[in-house]
Design a protein around this motif. Sequence first.
Motif, mmCIF file in Angstrom:
data_model
loop_
_atom_site.group_PDB
_atom_site.id
_atom_site.type_symbol
_atom_site.label_atom_id
_atom_site.label_comp_id
_atom_site.label_asym_id
_atom_site.label_seq_id
_atom_site.Cartn_x
_atom_site.Cartn_y
_atom_site.Cartn_z
ATOM 1 N N ASP A 171 -126.069 23.209 -49.291
ATOM 2 C CA ASP A 171 -126.421 22.132 -50.216
ATOM 3 C C ASP A 171 -125.735 22.430 -51.555
ATOM 4 O OD1 ASP A 171 -127.614 20.381 -51.962
ATOM 5 O OD2 ASP A 171 -129.637 21.216 -51.756
ATOM 6 N N THR A 172 -124.571 21.818 -51.789
ATOM 7 C CA THR A 172 -123.818 22.152 -53.013
ATOM 8 C C THR A 172 -124.495 21.595 -54.259
ATOM 9 O OG1 THR A 172 -122.376 20.199 -52.845
ATOM 10 C CG2 THR A 172 -121.616 22.217 -51.763
ATOM 11 N N GLY A 173 -125.276 20.521 -54.094
ATOM 12 C CA GLY A 173 -126.003 19.965 -55.238
ATOM 13 C C GLY A 173 -126.955 21.002 -55.831
ATOM 14 N N TYR A 210 -125.232 23.037 -58.500
ATOM 15 C CA TYR A 210 -125.140 22.353 -59.798
ATOM 16 C C TYR A 210 -126.508 22.311 -60.470
ATOM 17 C CZ TYR A 210 -120.386 21.196 -58.520
ATOM 18 O OH TYR A 210 -119.065 21.299 -58.176
ATOM 19 N N ARG A 211 -127.546 22.128 -59.653
ATOM 20 C CA ARG A 211 -128.906 22.133 -60.186
ATOM 21 C C ARG A 211 -129.267 23.500 -60.776
ATOM 22 N NH1 ARG A 211 -132.413 17.918 -58.477
ATOM 23 N NH2 ARG A 211 -131.216 16.330 -57.380
ATOM 24 N N ALA A 212 -128.792 24.574 -60.131
ATOM 25 C CA ALA A 212 -129.087 25.927 -60.618
ATOM 26 C C ALA A 212 -128.435 26.147 -61.988
ATOM 27 C CB ALA A 212 -128.582 26.963 -59.613
ATOM 28 N N VAL A 269 -117.155 24.204 -64.823
ATOM 29 C CA VAL A 269 -118.316 24.371 -63.938
ATOM 30 C C VAL A 269 -117.882 24.069 -62.500
ATOM 31 C CG1 VAL A 269 -120.587 23.428 -63.321
ATOM 32 C CG2 VAL A 269 -120.017 23.846 -65.730
ATOM 33 N N ARG A 270 -117.148 22.971 -62.345
ATOM 34 C CA ARG A 270 -116.699 22.582 -61.004
ATOM 35 C C ARG A 270 -115.787 23.660 -60.407
ATOM 36 N NH1 ARG A 270 -118.823 17.980 -59.994
ATOM 37 N NH2 ARG A 270 -118.049 18.220 -57.887
ATOM 38 N N ARG A 271 -114.861 24.163 -61.216
ATOM 39 C CA ARG A 271 -113.940 25.200 -60.705
ATOM 40 C C ARG A 271 -114.720 26.387 -60.156
ATOM 41 N NH1 ARG A 271 -110.681 24.004 -64.953
ATOM 42 N NH2 ARG A 271 -111.509 25.659 -66.273
ATOM 43 N N GLY A 288 -122.507 17.078 -50.481
ATOM 44 C CA GLY A 288 -122.295 17.014 -51.922
ATOM 45 C C GLY A 288 -121.699 15.691 -52.342
ATOM 46 N N ARG A 289 -120.729 15.768 -53.268
ATOM 47 C CA ARG A 289 -120.076 14.555 -53.766
ATOM 48 C C ARG A 289 -118.565 14.604 -53.550
ATOM 49 N NH1 ARG A 289 -124.744 14.496 -54.499
ATOM 50 N NH2 ARG A 289 -126.051 13.335 -55.957
ATOM 51 N N ASP A 290 -118.026 15.832 -53.466
ATOM 52 C CA ASP A 290 -116.567 16.017 -53.422
ATOM 53 C C ASP A 290 -116.140 16.934 -52.280
ATOM 54 O OD1 ASP A 290 -117.802 18.287 -54.356
ATOM 55 O OD2 ASP A 290 -116.199 18.810 -55.758
ATOM 56 N N ILE A 291 -116.975 17.044 -51.254
ATOM 57 C CA ILE A 291 -116.664 18.007 -50.182
ATOM 58 C C ILE A 291 -115.435 17.541 -49.399
ATOM 59 C CG2 ILE A 291 -117.591 19.360 -48.255
ATOM 60 C CD1 ILE A 291 -119.081 19.605 -51.040
ATOM 61 N N THR A 332 -128.101 5.636 -63.195
ATOM 62 C CA THR A 332 -127.467 6.385 -64.291
ATOM 63 C C THR A 332 -126.645 7.539 -63.722
ATOM 64 O OG1 THR A 332 -129.389 5.925 -65.651
ATOM 65 C CG2 THR A 332 -127.930 7.673 -66.430
ATOM 66 N N ARG A 333 -127.256 8.251 -62.780
ATOM 67 C CA ARG A 333 -126.620 9.427 -62.195
ATOM 68 C C ARG A 333 -125.389 9.025 -61.371
ATOM 69 N NH1 ARG A 333 -128.606 13.706 -58.538
ATOM 70 N NH2 ARG A 333 -130.327 12.453 -57.787
ATOM 71 N N ASP A 334 -125.517 7.970 -60.577
ATOM 72 C CA ASP A 334 -124.388 7.547 -59.742
ATOM 73 C C ASP A 334 -123.221 7.071 -60.582
ATOM 74 O OD1 ASP A 334 -125.737 8.192 -57.509
ATOM 75 O OD2 ASP A 334 -126.389 6.158 -57.064
ATOM 76 N N ARG A 351 -122.496 8.062 -63.589
ATOM 77 C CA ARG A 351 -121.882 9.253 -64.196
ATOM 78 C C ARG A 351 -121.075 10.024 -63.146
ATOM 79 N NH1 ARG A 351 -126.183 11.927 -65.478
ATOM 80 N NH2 ARG A 351 -126.696 11.024 -67.466
ATOM 81 N N ASP A 352 -121.670 10.227 -61.964
ATOM 82 C CA ASP A 352 -121.001 11.019 -60.929
ATOM 83 C C ASP A 352 -119.724 10.331 -60.420
ATOM 84 O OD1 ASP A 352 -123.125 12.754 -61.195
ATOM 85 O OD2 ASP A 352 -124.135 12.157 -59.348
ATOM 86 N N SER A 353 -119.734 8.991 -60.429
ATOM 87 C CA SER A 353 -118.577 8.258 -59.897
ATOM 88 C C SER A 353 -117.487 8.034 -60.935
ATOM 89 C CB SER A 353 -118.996 6.887 -59.377
ATOM 90 O OG SER A 353 -120.096 7.003 -58.551
ATOM 91 N N SER A 354 -117.837 8.163 -62.205
ATOM 92 C CA SER A 354 -116.846 7.816 -63.235
ATOM 93 C C SER A 354 -116.289 9.033 -63.969
ATOM 94 C CB SER A 354 -117.455 6.836 -64.240
ATOM 95 O OG SER A 354 -118.541 7.455 -64.888
ATOM 96 N N ARG A 355 -116.773 10.235 -63.660
ATOM 97 C CA ARG A 355 -116.241 11.415 -64.355
ATOM 98 C C ARG A 355 -114.770 11.600 -63.976
ATOM 99 N NH1 ARG A 355 -119.952 14.875 -60.549
ATOM 100 N NH2 ARG A 355 -118.567 15.053 -58.770
ATOM 101 N N ALA A 356 -114.032 12.272 -64.874
ATOM 102 C CA ALA A 356 -112.589 12.422 -64.658
ATOM 103 C C ALA A 356 -112.293 13.436 -63.551
ATOM 104 C CB ALA A 356 -111.923 12.851 -65.955
#
Length: 219
Positions: free
Chosen positions: A30-32, A35-37, A104-106, A125-128, A175-177, A179-184
């Motif tokens: 669970d990669t989320g 990020y939560r940690a 953080v992502r790296r 996750g979102r980018d697997i 709000t979360r979606d 943000r998650d979909s529009s980040r660079a």
Amino acid sequence: MIIAIDGPAGAGKSTVAKALARKLNYLYIDTGAMYRAVAWKVLQDEIEFENVTRIGQLAAELNINLTGSVDDLRVSVDGDDITNEIRTPEISQAASIVSAIPAVRRALVNRQQEMGRAGNVVMEGRDIGTVVFPQAEVKIYLDASTDARAQRRFTEDLQKGAAASIEATRTAIETRDTRDSSRADSPLVKAADAVYIDSSGFTIEEVIEQVLAVIRTKA
Ligand code: DC
């Protein structure tokens, strides 16, 4: 085989991914939760979200551990068990915010690649399928209508005694979606070769059956 399951909040990713891991006897990641940690530590240490340098360093240094079986997963940070603490609406938003920071992502993507390298893994996750394992044999993009996702999350939150109202849950998810979909950096997007499944009108069992049908075509 690597099975990548991506999609927005509340689409049923965790339930489906766990069921698959049980059925196939695969490792579930669970990669989320990772990020939560990081988000939990940021709030714990009262670090401002604007302090991206410090948060990036933190993500690289933290010892995040996902342990236990599919039915009893534990998440710990530097030895502290934070399994329950990271499932609050506040941490959901904070995780979405810190996950937009490239450093953080790296840090986390590196670890996720190490964790999945041996194969026989279901990773959600979102980018697997797009970034972590673009070579995954099976890629699923699990979606559902905003109404269905809000209803599901609201019911889950109610069971935990944490829900405010269905409207608040819906707004939080949107709000979360957004943000998650529009980040660079590695936004939530369906990989070109992912199979799109809309779970809105289906039971979990039916969705699992659809994913298993996709897996059978690859085996
Ligand atoms: O899957 P989740 O709701 O536990 O994820 C929490 C947040 O973490 C989500 O809003 C965005 C971020 N996340 C991410 O950016 N990439 C991932 N692979 C997993 C989660």
